[in-house]
Design a protein around this motif. Structure first.
Motif: not given
Length: 176
Positions: A6, A10-11, A13-14, A17-18, A55
């Protein structure tokens, strides 16, 4: 096959998106008629903000500076400062335990009820057990602020080396 690690981007972006799906879900919920499948889908999308908040909280917690852990050993070469005087009575197992212990073993544990305190004696524990027959033995605690309230004069305790009690003891006096 590349390893799956990870990365921060990337985190991020995730998480973006959420949060975007959660905003879309809120809009669908607001615009859809109350008892409908579309309203329920909006509710499901709206729930996607929960992992994003988790997160974010985890990221914030990682940024909090940590306190260093308390010392677990006496500083090398530190001067001995007696915190109490104790009258020791060696247990029958003391001779066997001390024969197996390191020569000059100074560290011990003082057990009062269910609490234990890391301590040391002035010489070796073997010498302290031998001297205990004639005079009280001075004991120093690694964290002296915690122990004195539990060890008033007359309090009985156990002195352990390793996991074995080598003496039963009574506090004769507290040193200041």
């Amino acid at each position: 096959m590349p390893s799956a690690t990870a990365r921060s981007t990337g985190r991020q972006r995730a998480m973006a998106v959420m949060l975007l799906l959660a905003v879309i879900g809120a809009a669908i919920r607001y615009l859809a008629p109350q008892p409908s499948t579309l309203h329920d889908v909006g509710t499901l999308l709206l729930v996607l903000w929960l992992p994003a908040v988790g997160n974010l909280i985890a990221w914030l917690v990682r940024r909090i500076p940590r306190r260093p852990p308390p010392a677990t050993e006496f500083a090398e070469g530190s001067a001995f400062t007696a915190h109490l005087q104790a009258e020791l009575s060696p247990t029958p197992e003391a001779a066997d335990v001390m024969a197996a212990a390191e020569p000059g073993q100074r560290l011990c544990t003082v057990i009062v009820g269910r609490q234990g305190f890391t301590a040391r004696v002035e010489g070796s524990v073997t010498a302290a057990l031998q001297a205990a027959r004639s005079a009280p033995v001075p004991i120093e605690f690694l964290h002296p602020a915690h122990a004195p309230g539990q060890l008033a004069p007359g309090t009985r305790f156990f002195l352990l080396v390793g996991n074995t009690a080598v003496a039963t003891a009574t506090v004769a006096a507290q040193s200041r």
